[in-house]
Structure formats: structure tokens, C-alpha cells
Scaffold this motif. Structure first.
Motif, PDB file in Angstrom:
ATOM      1  N   ARG A 123       6.890  38.981 -10.195  1.00 58.65           N
ATOM      2  CA  ARG A 123       8.207  38.317 -10.077  1.00 58.65           C
ATOM      3  C   ARG A 123       8.955  38.341 -11.400  1.00 58.65           C
ATOM      4  NH1 ARG A 123       8.003  33.594  -5.679  1.00 58.65           N
ATOM      5  NH2 ARG A 123       6.450  34.570  -4.343  1.00 58.65           N
ATOM      6  N   TRP A 124      10.251  38.116 -11.292  1.00 60.82           N
ATOM      7  CA  TRP A 124      11.071  37.952 -12.486  1.00 60.82           C
ATOM      8  C   TRP A 124      11.054  36.482 -12.891  1.00 60.82           C
ATOM      9  CZ3 TRP A 124      11.812  42.380 -14.495  1.00 60.82           C
ATOM     10  CH2 TRP A 124      12.159  43.493 -13.732  1.00 60.82           C
ATOM     11  N   PRO A 125      11.214  36.219 -14.193  1.00 62.45           N
ATOM     12  CA  PRO A 125      11.257  34.817 -14.638  1.00 62.45           C
ATOM     13  C   PRO A 125      12.302  33.990 -13.897  1.00 62.45           C
ATOM     14  CG  PRO A 125      11.028  36.251 -16.524  1.00 62.45           C
ATOM     15  CD  PRO A 125      11.196  37.151 -15.325  1.00 62.45           C
ATOM     16  N   ARG A 126      13.423  34.615 -13.533  1.00 66.33           N
ATOM     17  CA  ARG A 126      14.479  33.830 -12.879  1.00 66.33           C
ATOM     18  C   ARG A 126      14.039  33.307 -11.519  1.00 66.33           C
ATOM     19  NH1 ARG A 126      16.815  37.781  -9.124  1.00 66.33           N
ATOM     20  NH2 ARG A 126      16.433  39.830 -10.013  1.00 66.33           N
ATOM     21  N   GLU A 127      12.950  33.871 -10.980  1.00 64.10           N
ATOM     22  CA  GLU A 127      12.493  33.419  -9.668  1.00 64.10           C
ATOM     23  C   GLU A 127      11.508  32.255  -9.761  1.00 64.10           C
ATOM     24  OE1 GLU A 127      12.531  37.482  -7.073  1.00 64.10           O
ATOM     25  OE2 GLU A 127      11.236  37.510  -8.818  1.00 64.10           O
ATOM     26  N   LEU A 128      11.247  31.775 -10.983  1.00 69.02           N
ATOM     27  CA  LEU A 128      10.285  30.691 -11.168  1.00 69.02           C
ATOM     28  C   LEU A 128      10.994  29.351 -11.304  1.00 69.02           C
ATOM     29  CD1 LEU A 128       7.870  32.238 -13.833  1.00 69.02           C
ATOM     30  CD2 LEU A 128       7.680  32.321 -11.351  1.00 69.02           C
ATOM     31  N   SER A 129      10.298  28.285 -10.922  1.00 66.54           N
ATOM     32  CA  SER A 129      10.817  26.944 -11.184  1.00 66.54           C
ATOM     33  C   SER A 129      10.562  26.613 -12.650  1.00 66.54           C
ATOM     34  CB  SER A 129      10.107  25.937 -10.294  1.00 66.54           C
ATOM     35  OG  SER A 129       8.780  25.756 -10.741  1.00 66.54           O
ATOM     36  N   GLY A 130      11.170  25.535 -13.125  1.00 69.67           N
ATOM     37  CA  GLY A 130      11.004  25.154 -14.522  1.00 69.67           C
ATOM     38  C   GLY A 130       9.549  24.935 -14.900  1.00 69.67           C
ATOM     39  N   GLY A 131       8.805  24.259 -14.010  1.00 68.86           N
ATOM     40  CA  GLY A 131       7.404  23.990 -14.286  1.00 68.86           C
ATOM     41  C   GLY A 131       6.573  25.267 -14.310  1.00 68.86           C
ATOM     42  N   GLN A 132       6.848  26.166 -13.362  1.00 66.70           N
ATOM     43  CA  GLN A 132       6.130  27.437 -13.329  1.00 66.70           C
ATOM     44  C   GLN A 132       6.411  28.244 -14.587  1.00 66.70           C
ATOM     45  OE1 GLN A 132       7.765  28.905  -9.669  1.00 66.70           O
ATOM     46  NE2 GLN A 132       5.981  28.291  -8.455  1.00 66.70           N
ATOM     47  N   ALA A 133       7.687  28.273 -14.992  1.00 73.39           N
ATOM     48  CA  ALA A 133       8.062  29.050 -16.176  1.00 73.39           C
ATOM     49  C   ALA A 133       7.344  28.509 -17.410  1.00 73.39           C
ATOM     50  CB  ALA A 133       9.576  29.009 -16.376  1.00 73.39           C
ATOM     51  N   GLN A 134       7.254  27.177 -17.511  1.00 67.42           N
ATOM     52  CA  GLN A 134       6.604  26.615 -18.690  1.00 67.42           C
ATOM     53  C   GLN A 134       5.100  26.908 -18.658  1.00 67.42           C
ATOM     54  OE1 GLN A 134       6.906  26.231 -21.719  1.00 67.42           O
ATOM     55  NE2 GLN A 134       8.222  24.461 -21.894  1.00 67.42           N
ATOM     56  N   ARG A 135       4.510  26.935 -17.457  1.00 66.99           N
ATOM     57  CA  ARG A 135       3.096  27.300 -17.356  1.00 66.99           C
ATOM     58  C   ARG A 135       2.897  28.728 -17.842  1.00 66.99           C
ATOM     59  NH1 ARG A 135       1.185  26.240 -11.422  1.00 66.99           N
ATOM     60  NH2 ARG A 135       3.312  25.521 -11.003  1.00 66.99           N
ATOM     61  N   VAL A 136       3.816  29.635 -17.440  1.00 68.44           N
ATOM     62  CA  VAL A 136       3.711  31.022 -17.901  1.00 68.44           C
ATOM     63  C   VAL A 136       3.809  31.078 -19.420  1.00 68.44           C
ATOM     64  CG1 VAL A 136       4.844  33.269 -17.886  1.00 68.44           C
ATOM     65  CG2 VAL A 136       4.579  32.008 -15.761  1.00 68.44           C
ATOM     66  N   SER A 137       4.728  30.285 -19.962  1.00 65.46           N
ATOM     67  CA  SER A 137       4.903  30.336 -21.413  1.00 65.46           C
ATOM     68  C   SER A 137       3.675  29.783 -22.138  1.00 65.46           C
ATOM     69  CB  SER A 137       6.195  29.611 -21.788  1.00 65.46           C
ATOM     70  OG  SER A 137       5.947  28.506 -22.584  1.00 65.46           O
ATOM     71  N   ILE A 138       2.989  28.819 -21.526  1.00 73.80           N
ATOM     72  CA  ILE A 138       1.773  28.291 -22.154  1.00 73.80           C
ATOM     73  C   ILE A 138       0.663  29.346 -22.135  1.00 73.80           C
ATOM     74  CG2 ILE A 138      -0.067  26.574 -21.947  1.00 73.80           C
ATOM     75  CD1 ILE A 138       2.100  24.627 -20.894  1.00 73.80           C
ATOM     76  N   VAL A 139       0.472  30.020 -20.983  1.00 76.95           N
ATOM     77  CA  VAL A 139      -0.584  31.035 -20.991  1.00 76.95           C
ATOM     78  C   VAL A 139      -0.211  32.253 -21.820  1.00 76.95           C
ATOM     79  CG1 VAL A 139      -1.857  30.481 -18.904  1.00 76.95           C
ATOM     80  CG2 VAL A 139       0.128  31.954 -18.752  1.00 76.95           C
ATOM     81  N   ARG A 140       1.095  32.517 -21.955  1.00 75.48           N
ATOM     82  CA  ARG A 140       1.498  33.622 -22.830  1.00 75.48           C
ATOM     83  C   ARG A 140       0.976  33.373 -24.243  1.00 75.48           C
ATOM     84  NH1 ARG A 140       7.795  34.605 -23.812  1.00 75.48           N
ATOM     85  NH2 ARG A 140       7.577  32.525 -24.695  1.00 75.48           N
ATOM     86  N   ALA A 141       1.034  32.095 -24.674  1.00 77.15           N
ATOM     87  CA  ALA A 141       0.538  31.771 -26.013  1.00 77.15           C
ATOM     88  C   ALA A 141      -0.990  31.725 -26.040  1.00 77.15           C
ATOM     89  CB  ALA A 141       1.113  30.444 -26.474  1.00 77.15           C
ATOM     90  N   LEU A 142      -1.602  31.278 -24.936  1.00 80.26           N
ATOM     91  CA  LEU A 142      -3.060  31.087 -24.937  1.00 80.26           C
ATOM     92  C   LEU A 142      -3.839  32.379 -24.736  1.00 80.26           C
ATOM     93  CD1 LEU A 142      -3.715  27.764 -23.011  1.00 80.26           C
ATOM     94  CD2 LEU A 142      -4.407  28.324 -25.332  1.00 80.26           C
TER      95      LEU A 142
END
Lengths: 261, 276
Positions: A123-142
């Protein structure tokens, strides 16, 4: 493990953001930096990340001085900051470019699974909810397995329910690799829910006001008396940090109490 | 790019139907208005309602077009015009992208170059024509130079502005992941400026067609612009309209080509236009 020694930060415009901040964080420890706005907690985090350099003092991770972004230090921003032209999977793999494609794909798949977003990779980031997007950003760092993870009010833009869920998610993720976690927040509940220690900061210029241990077992019950007690202790320190007359400073500085919300 | 396999999977996921609907369906809608106008005018002409001496009916324009096409003359003119636009636009766009990238990313370059370029932009491009003819002669080089100058400025401005507008927060993500300057440009800046760059290229190409007409009117022995002048001098409005029609079709087709060529790269965009 992570040590900040006598950090001073004065911005070119003369703003004195931090004044002689020292802090030692042990390996795998979760420390919440709590404070009103303008107390320099975000600045502190940016100094640790190497995105900005201190005017005086130094940051060391396992004895190594940090002067620029370092592979051992991951950063989660206040907003998800996903790259809109990359799919969710590519965003998670952003810091893994040096790995062969197969290995990268496995790591990304595993990360997606861990945050409950299996099947969302294309999916594209624009298709995510705010919470989902932040989860992606957390695992991107982890996913790059940093020894230190820095988080700048990562849940502040989310509603209370999503925030509580993500806090539980975060602890689950943290348990897998147990990085040292330095988390900026203005939410006392968040500090009590996540941290081993709450470091309360005082504004103008930013200094450490109080260092409150929160020795509660995990998973934490938000209704337990220990939890409520921890919240109260942090809140009391926060109140103290904002109402404390600042030695040698003019009274016009004490407009802070109204501002921290 | 090593991220490519995943990217391809992503675009393939888009349902094919919606793509064809957006290309084909839109095309049909777009033809409705001009076709209806042509049919109505043709009917009015047949009914004797309009004087067709200065505005010939569609059937006569079609006939002229057919004559030009079957004699092979139309192909010659179209190729001459497209070659000029292609070369001029290519030259102007390449220099525009390079200088725009330079002034957009370096403050020093912007301070040094941008004021001069803005002053040059203030000169109407046609003012260069006498000079270009003196320098480069009456044939192709002066025409291509004029078109290149016309295409250069919108592309330059667009690319420079696009770089200046890249979100600092996104760039910081690149810094936090320790990207080198080159990788930052390739993995963050380039995709970020792509949408604005496409818009800049489209407006540049539009100006390219504008200036090719100017160049060909001023002196050419072939090209669609020549057909315009020839039609005026010999009193053939049908030939003028046929040439105008060709410009409309070619300009639209060229613009469409840019759109189609860049669409796969821009499918991530979350914008109002996409949802329509």
C-alpha cells in the motif's frame, strides 16, 4: 550506555534551549523526558540523535561520541514522516538499502507482521490511518536494530484510544530487542505506562528538574494503585518544575505554567 | 534502483480497468465538445445559414487535410515542426532542469545566477529573434534557439521552486538514516520534486509549440507555421484551419505523452486531481 554530559545548546538566535543537562541511561532502560513546552526536551533528543550539535558537552553511546546521525541510534519523529512515493514495505526498508534484496524483504515482512500490518506492504502511505502510519514509522526505525531508539512525542497526534494501543504495541516491540529508549512526551500517563524513569525538565533554559523512578512490573495495569501513584508523582514534579521561581531570572519568564498544555 | 521490484508490484496492483477508463473514457468525453461544434457548423453551412468564404465548414477543412496528407506534404510539414519543437524543447528543458537544480539546491548559486536569469526572463523571448538570426542565420539553428529559450524559463522556474519547496521534515528522515548527499538527492529530493517537474515540463512544452509558430511565421519553407503564412498570403482559410487543427492535435498528443510517461512514477500522489 547512553550518557549525556553537560549538554548546552544556544541557538544562533540567542535562545538558550538547554543548560548543563547530564543524564545517564542504562542499556535497555526506558526513560521518558517530561516537561512543559520550551523546556528543551525535543532539542535534547535532537542532540542525542546527532541531527544537531550541542554548543557544549557531549553525547556518548557505549563510549562513542555522537556528532552526526549514527547507525546505533534510531529516531521516530512526532509525525510518521513516511516517504509518500514509497510503498509501506519500501518505507520500512528505507534504512536497509545496504542489505541484499531477499534479506531486506524478509526483515520487512517480519516487521509488518510484528505491528499487525501483514499484507499492507504494497500500500501507499496515504492509504494508512494515522495510527497505522505511526506504527510503520516506528518499525522503520526499529528494523535497523538500533541500540538506542529516540522518540519525539510519537503518539501526540493520535486519539487517546489509539495512543494507548500503540503504547502497548511499542512495549511489545521493545521487548523483542530491548533497545535503550528515550521518549519525549508531555503526557504524564504515557510516561507512567512506558518508562522505567521519568525525567522531568524545567524550562527557560531547559534543565533536569527531577528524576523519578517508576518501578512497576510489565504489563502495567493502568488502573492499579501503583500506576496512579506514579502518575501523581510525575504530575507533582511537573507542577513543581513549572511553578518553581527560577533563581536569578526575571519574573517575566514565569509565564510558562499556562503554556505547557 | 534496488527498491524497484517492490515498486513494480505496487503499480501492477492497480486495477487495469481504472487505468483504461482514465485514458480511454476521458478521451471520448474530451472529443464530445469539438465534434458537436463541428457537426452543428456543418449543418448550418449545409442549410445555407452561414457564409463559408472566411470560415470554411469542417468537410472542406477535412478535404484540405486529406489532400495535404495524400500528397505527402502534410507529413513533411509536421515532421519539420515536430523536429524543431523536439530539439528546442529538449535543449531548453535539459538546461532548465540543470540550472534549476543548481540554483534550487545551492544558496550561493541562487544568489549568483538567479537575478541574471530573472532579468533575462523579463525580456520577451521574441526580442531575441533579430539577434539569433544575425548570429545563427535564417535557417534551423536560430529557430531552435528561440524555442529553447521559450522552453527554458518555465522549466527552470518550476524545478528551482520544486526543490525549494521540498519538505524539510522529509529531508531530515534522509539525514537520520545517514544518506550521503548523492543518495539524499536520488532517494529523497528527486522523487519529491518529480510532480512539480512534470508540470514545469508540460508548460515548457506548451511554450515550445507557441514559439515554433513564431519561428516558422518569420521565415520557413516548411512546417505547420509555414502552412499558416502560405494560407494567409494565398487566401486559403481552409489551409490555415487545417494547420491550426494539426497544432491542436500535436500539442495535445505531446502533452498526453508526458503525462502517460510519468504517470507510473506519480501514482503515489495523494491529491485532489487523482480522486476525480
Amino acid at each position: 550506555m547512553l550518557s549525556l554530559a553537560h549538554l548546552d545548546k544556544v541557538y544562533p538566535n540567542g535562545a538558550h534551549a538547554l543548560d548543563d543537562v547530564s543524564l545517564d541511561v542504562g542499556a535497555g532502560e526506558i526513560v521518558a523526558l517530561v516537561g512543559g513546552s520550551g523546556c528543551g526536551k525535543t532539542t535534547l533528543l535532537r542532540l542525542v540523535s546527532g541531527l544537531e550539535a550541542p554548543t557544549h558537552g557531549e553525547v556518548r553511546v557505549d563510549g562513542e561520541a555522537i556528532s552526526a546521525p549514527h547507525p546505533a541510534v534510531g529516531f521516530v519523529f512526532q509525525e510518521p514522516r513516511l516517504l509518500p512515493w514509497l510503498s509501506v514495505a519500501e518505507n520500512i526498508g528505507f534504512g536497509l538499502e545496504h542489505l541484499p534484496a531477499g534479506e531486506r524483504r524478509d526483515l520487512v515482512e517480519e516487521a509488518l507482521l510484528k505491528v499487525g500490518l501483514a499484507g499492507y506492504g504494497s500500500r501507499w502511505p496515504r492509504e494508512l490511518s494515522g495510527g497505522q502510519a505511526q506504527r510503520v514509522s516506528i518499525v522503520r526505525a526499529l528494523v535497523t536494530r538500533p541500540k538506542v531508539l529516540l522518540m519525539d512525542e510519537p503518539f501526540s497526534a493520535l486519539d487517546a484510544l489509539t495512543r494507548a494501543t500503540l503504547q502497548d504495541h511499542l512495549i511489545a516491540l521493545w521487548e523483542a530487542s530491548q533497545p535503550t529508549l528515550l521518549l519525549v512526551t508531555h503526557d504524564v500517563e504515557e510516561a507512567a505506562a512506558l518508562a522505567d524513569r521519568a525525567v522531568v525538565m524545567q524550562p527557560r533554559p531547559g534543565r533536569v528538574f527531577a528524576d523519578i523512578p517508576i518501578a512497576l512490573p510489565r504489563p502495567r495495569d493502568r488502573l492499579s494503585s501503583g500506576f496512579v501513584e506514579a502518575k501523581r508523582a510525575v504530575l507533582a514534579a511537573l507542577d513543581g518544575s513549572l511553578s518553581q521561581p527560577i533563581g536569578g531570572r526575571t519574573s517575566s519568564d514565569s509565564q510558562a505554567p499556562a503554556g505547557w498544555w | 534502483m534496488s527498491d524497484m521490484p517492490i515498486a513494480r508490484k505496487t503499480t501492477a496492483r492497480m486495477p487495469a480497468r481504472s487505468v483504461s477508463a482514465r485514458l480511454g473514457g476521458g478521451f471520448v468525453y474530451g472529443l464530445l465538445l469539438p465534434l458537436a461544434a463541428a457537426v452543428i457548423y456543418e449543418a448550418a453551412f449545409r442549410a445555407g445559414l452561414v457564409q463559408a468564404r472566411l470560415l470554411p465548414p469542417p468537410s472542406r477543412i477535412g478535404e484540405t487535410l486529406w489532400k495535404l496528407a495524400s500528397s505527402g506534404a502534410l507529413t513533411t510539414h509536421v515532421i519539420a515542426t515536430l523536429l524543431r519543437v523536439g530539439l528546442g524543447f529538449g535543449l531548453g528543458a535539459i538546461i532548465g532542469v540543470m540550472l534549476g537544480a543548481l540554483t534550487g539546491s545551492s544558496t550561493l548559486a541562487r544568489r549568483l545566477l538567479d537575478p541574471t536569469l530573472q532579468a533575462l526572463r523579463a525580456i520577451p523571448s521574441l526580442a531575441w529573434v533579430p539577434l539569433f538570426i544575425l548570429w545563427l542565420g535564417i535557417f534551423e539553428p536560430s529557430k531552435i534557439a528561440l524555442i529553447a529559450v521559450g522552453c527554458f524559463f518555465p522549466v527552470y522556474l518550476g524545478v528551482m521552486g520544486a526543490i525549494a519547496n521540498v519538505d524539510r521534515k522529509i529531508v531530515e528522515v534522509g539525514r537520520a538514516f545517514r544518506l550521503s548527499r548523492l543518495k539524499l538527492a536520488r532517494r529523497v529530493l528527486l522523487p519529491a520534486i518529480l510532480p512539480d517537474t512534470v508540470v514545469a515540463l508540460r508548460s515548457g512544452l506548451g511554450l515550445g509549440f507557441m514559439f515554433v509558430v513564431a519561428a516558422e511565421i518569420m521565415g520557413a519553407s516548411e512546417g505547420l507555421g509555414y502552412l499558416l503564412v502560405d494560407g494567409q498570403q494565398l487566401g486559403k482559410p481552409d489551409q490555415i484551419l487545417a494547420a491550426i487543427l494539426c497544432f491542436a492535435v500535436l500539442g495535445k498528443a505531446a502533452d498526453w505523452l508526458i503525462l502517460v510517461a510519468t504517470r507510473p512514477l506519480l501514482s503515489w500522489q495523494d491529491s485532489f486531481a487523482r480522486s476525480g
